[in-house]
Design a protein around this motif. Structure first.
Motif, PDB file in Angstrom:
ATOM      1  N   GLY A   1       0.833  -1.188   0.000  1.00 33.85           N
ATOM      2  CA  GLY A   1       0.000   0.000   0.000  1.00 33.85           C
ATOM      3  C   GLY A   1       0.871   1.242   0.000  1.00 33.85           C
ATOM      4  O   GLY A   1       1.736   1.399   0.859  1.00 33.85           O
ATOM      5  N   ALA A   2       0.666   2.140  -0.967  1.00 31.09           N
ATOM      6  CA  ALA A   2       1.523   3.315  -1.101  1.00 31.09           C
ATOM      7  C   ALA A   2       0.806   4.599  -0.722  1.00 31.09           C
ATOM      8  O   ALA A   2       1.358   5.684  -0.906  1.00 31.09           O
ATOM      9  CB  ALA A   2       2.043   3.410  -2.539  1.00 31.09           C
ATOM     10  N   ILE A   3      -0.393   4.497  -0.184  1.00 33.00           N
ATOM     11  CA  ILE A   3      -1.176   5.693   0.111  1.00 33.00           C
ATOM     12  C   ILE A   3      -0.485   6.525   1.192  1.00 33.00           C
ATOM     13  O   ILE A   3      -0.001   6.012   2.203  1.00 33.00           O
ATOM     14  CB  ILE A   3      -2.611   5.311   0.510  1.00 33.00           C
ATOM     15  CG1 ILE A   3      -3.504   6.545   0.561  1.00 33.00           C
ATOM     16  CG2 ILE A   3      -2.643   4.540   1.834  1.00 33.00           C
ATOM     17  CD1 ILE A   3      -4.980   6.206   0.639  1.00 33.00           C
ATOM     18  N   ARG A   4      -0.443   7.824   0.988  1.00 34.05           N
ATOM     19  CA  ARG A   4       0.339   8.699   1.866  1.00 34.05           C
ATOM     20  C   ARG A   4      -0.314   8.921   3.228  1.00 34.05           C
ATOM     21  O   ARG A   4       0.345   9.410   4.156  1.00 34.05           O
ATOM     22  CB  ARG A   4       0.605  10.033   1.160  1.00 34.05           C
ATOM     23  CG  ARG A   4       1.411   9.860  -0.125  1.00 34.05           C
ATOM     24  CD  ARG A   4       1.765  11.165  -0.781  1.00 34.05           C
ATOM     25  NE  ARG A   4       2.769  11.897   0.000  1.00 34.05           N
ATOM     26  CZ  ARG A   4       3.358  13.012  -0.453  1.00 34.05           C
ATOM     27  NH1 ARG A   4       3.045  13.494  -1.649  1.00 34.05           N
ATOM     28  NH2 ARG A   4       4.245  13.622   0.299  1.00 34.05           N
ATOM     29  N   THR A   5      -1.572   8.568   3.383  1.00 34.81           N
ATOM     30  CA  THR A   5      -2.208   8.690   4.696  1.00 34.81           C
ATOM     31  C   THR A   5      -1.555   7.784   5.730  1.00 34.81           C
ATOM     32  O   THR A   5      -1.676   8.025   6.930  1.00 34.81           O
ATOM     33  CB  THR A   5      -3.711   8.359   4.607  1.00 34.81           C
ATOM     34  OG1 THR A   5      -3.873   7.021   4.101  1.00 34.81           O
ATOM     35  CG2 THR A   5      -4.445   9.329   3.692  1.00 34.81           C
ATOM     36  N   LEU A   6      -0.839   6.755   5.282  1.00 29.67           N
ATOM     37  CA  LEU A   6      -0.146   5.865   6.220  1.00 29.67           C
ATOM     38  C   LEU A   6       0.897   6.622   7.039  1.00 29.67           C
ATOM     39  O   LEU A   6       1.215   6.247   8.169  1.00 29.67           O
ATOM     40  CB  LEU A   6       0.530   4.724   5.461  1.00 29.67           C
ATOM     41  CG  LEU A   6      -0.399   3.675   4.860  1.00 29.67           C
ATOM     42  CD1 LEU A   6       0.365   2.777   3.889  1.00 29.67           C
ATOM     43  CD2 LEU A   6      -1.042   2.831   5.956  1.00 29.67           C
TER      44      LEU A   6
END
Length: 500
Positions: A104-109
């Motif tokens: 998962g590359a979503i920046r919310t992480l």
């Protein structure tokens, strides 16, 4: 988001860093906090601390842009270990995040600035039911394990295409796959699931639960899935074939006009046909600009039907490559096996900027290609980037009512996303990559004439929002918000594409 006790977390983080222990042995820190947790876990559970090779391996991500910060890795050996870890985190008011393949590359992480990683790697396996109609798949199982285990038994299921990605992770966002034209999305196959909710309880849910609707499409927001029972199917067609045609970028308009006419067919693409395309640098084929590769895949044949390929041969490709084999060969043909580039963790930044399309606007395709080529050709720092266009058959996906799940995009025919790949070199470069990715997406968005951008949550960059990830209809957003307030009122599951 939950209220975090900053001083407690900070002290705990320092303690964890200082107590780096070799984890070739299955040992726990003996400090008071983690002694309490360790005594409740199974003998097969493990803990990894900063400074160890195991901790590094468990934390390594496919994309290193805005990564979560972890102070300890807990590796459950049983489903109950997940329960105890969540309860412990709640008691200590510590953030936690479930990991699997970390693609998962979503920046919310990156909003997780300290906390516990629940690494599901040991919860792996596939058990086929006696009647052969379902299989129970453990929460940490990778897609390759699922496909190969079932194939050996003469069975198959809808899974993601990439072998190294988890089976369940993509499914919680709907989940596209090779067999969706016949059976629907990965999430559409679920019969029941074991899930640890925000309050630390392990429950078994099925379609009788009000939460079931949300788990197919927005499932990352509601719990840690420890196992799933899914529909499986007899193998009907053992033969598969692919033709890969490589073209100069100068033919972008005629290529996508042909894809519209002969493959997408106004949303009626045949069930047995899949079309992908890539824009990628291949200096051996074109030293000056990225090439366009058209991939036509067909089920149940030993050669792709010429009615699909002939229009592209007429456009005079630079090269043509054909393969014949079986279902297990698909990942190799398209370059997503466990040993291929997309499965390697190289330390790179890999943001994506997805948008769904109903059809290709050929003028927009040309404009996007020209911008992409300008920014990735030659010795550009982005020259390892890739633009993907996934045209799966949608017949099985559309067989379910659009309101049947939180996945909102059953009427969309193509999933596109530029993957801007580069090595880290500071926030200025990150901003430049984001500007490029968003400009490319906006070009295609402009070509649709729509007012909103439908974005596949599993490819999301993080600068979108709940309306783009889960559908802009007010009833969808209201239903998700209501379920979130009921099942996760403190927002414990809010690091991956949060509903709120």
């Amino acid at each position: 988001m939950r209220l975090q006790v900053v001083t407690a977390v900070a002290a705990w983080a320092v303690t964890s860093v200082c107590q780096s222990v070799p984890m070739s042995r299955n040992l726990w820190s003996r400090d008071a906090d983690f002694k309490e947790l360790s005594e409740k876990l199974s003998s097969s559970a493990k803990a990894y601390y900063p400074g160890t090779d195991e901790f590094k391996a468990a934390n390594e991500r496919w994309s290193n842009l805005d990564v979560p910060t972890v102070n300890i890795v807990v590796v459950p050996g049983t489903e109950n270990d997940v329960v105890e870890t969540v309860k412990f985190a709640n008691k200590k008011q510590l953030p936690f995040l479930a990991y699997n393949s970390a693609h998962g590359a979503i920046r919310t992480l990156g909003k997780m600035t300290s906390g516990i990683e629940i690494y599901l790697d040991q919860l792996s396996g596939v058990k086929i039911a006696e009647d052969g109609k379902t299989a129970t798949i453990s929460g940490g199982t990778k897609s390759k394990v699922v496909t190969h285990t079932l194939w050996d038994a003469g069975k198959q299921a809808v899974t993601g295409a990439c072998e190294c990605v988890s089976y369940i992770g993509p499914a919680l966002g709907g989940g596209h796959g090779w067999l969706q034209g016949r059976h629907g999305l990965i999430g559409d196959q679920f019969e029941s699931m074991n899930i640890v909710l925000a309050n630390g309880t392990l429950v078994t849910l099925d379609s009788s639960s009000e939460l079931w609707w949300a788990l197919n499409g927005a499932g990352h927001n509601f719990g840690v899935v420890t196992s799933i029972t899914s529909k499986i199917f007899d193998v009907e067609h053992k033969d598969w074939a692919i033709e890969i045609l490589t073209f100069s970028g100068s033919k972008v308009e005629s290529l996508y006009d042909s894809v519209n006419k002969y493959l997408l067919k106004n949303g009626t693409q045949p069930t047995d046909v899949i079309n992908w395309s890539y824009w990628v640098n291949m200096p051996e084929a074109d030293p000056s600009n990225p090439v366009i590769q058209i991939l036509i895949i067909q089920e149940g044949v030993t050669a792709v039907d010429s009615s699909y390929t002939a229009p592209f041969h007429a456009l005079k490709p630079i090269s043509t490559e054909t393969h014949t084999g079986g279902y297990l060969d698909l990942a190799k043909w398209v370059g997503v096996t466990t040993t291929d580039g997309p499965c390697q963790k190289t330390g790179a930044m890999n943001p994506r900027f997805p948008i769904y399309l109903e059809t290709y606007d050929v003028a927009a395709q040309k404009e996007a290609y020209e911008l992409f080529a300008e920014n990735i050709r030659g010795d550009s720092i982005f020259n390892g980037s890739l633009y993907t266009f996934d045209g799966y058959s949608m017949e099985g996906v559309r067989s379910l009512d659009d309101k049947s799940s939180a996945f909102a995009y059953r009427e969309q025919n193509v999933l596109t996303a530029p993957l801007i790949t580069y090595m880290p070199d500071g926030p200025e470069l990150d901003a430049k990559a984001a500007a490029l990715g968003n400009k490319l997406r906006q070009i295609l968005h402009k070509g649709t004439g729509r007012s909103y951008i439908p974005a596949y949550v599993n490819y999301a960059n993080g600068d979108e929002g709940p309306e783009e990830w889960y559908g802009s209809e007010s009833w969808r957003q209201s239903r998700l918000q209501s379920l979130k307030k009921k099942y996760d009122p403190s927002g414990l599951f809010s690091f991956y594409a949060p509903i709120a």
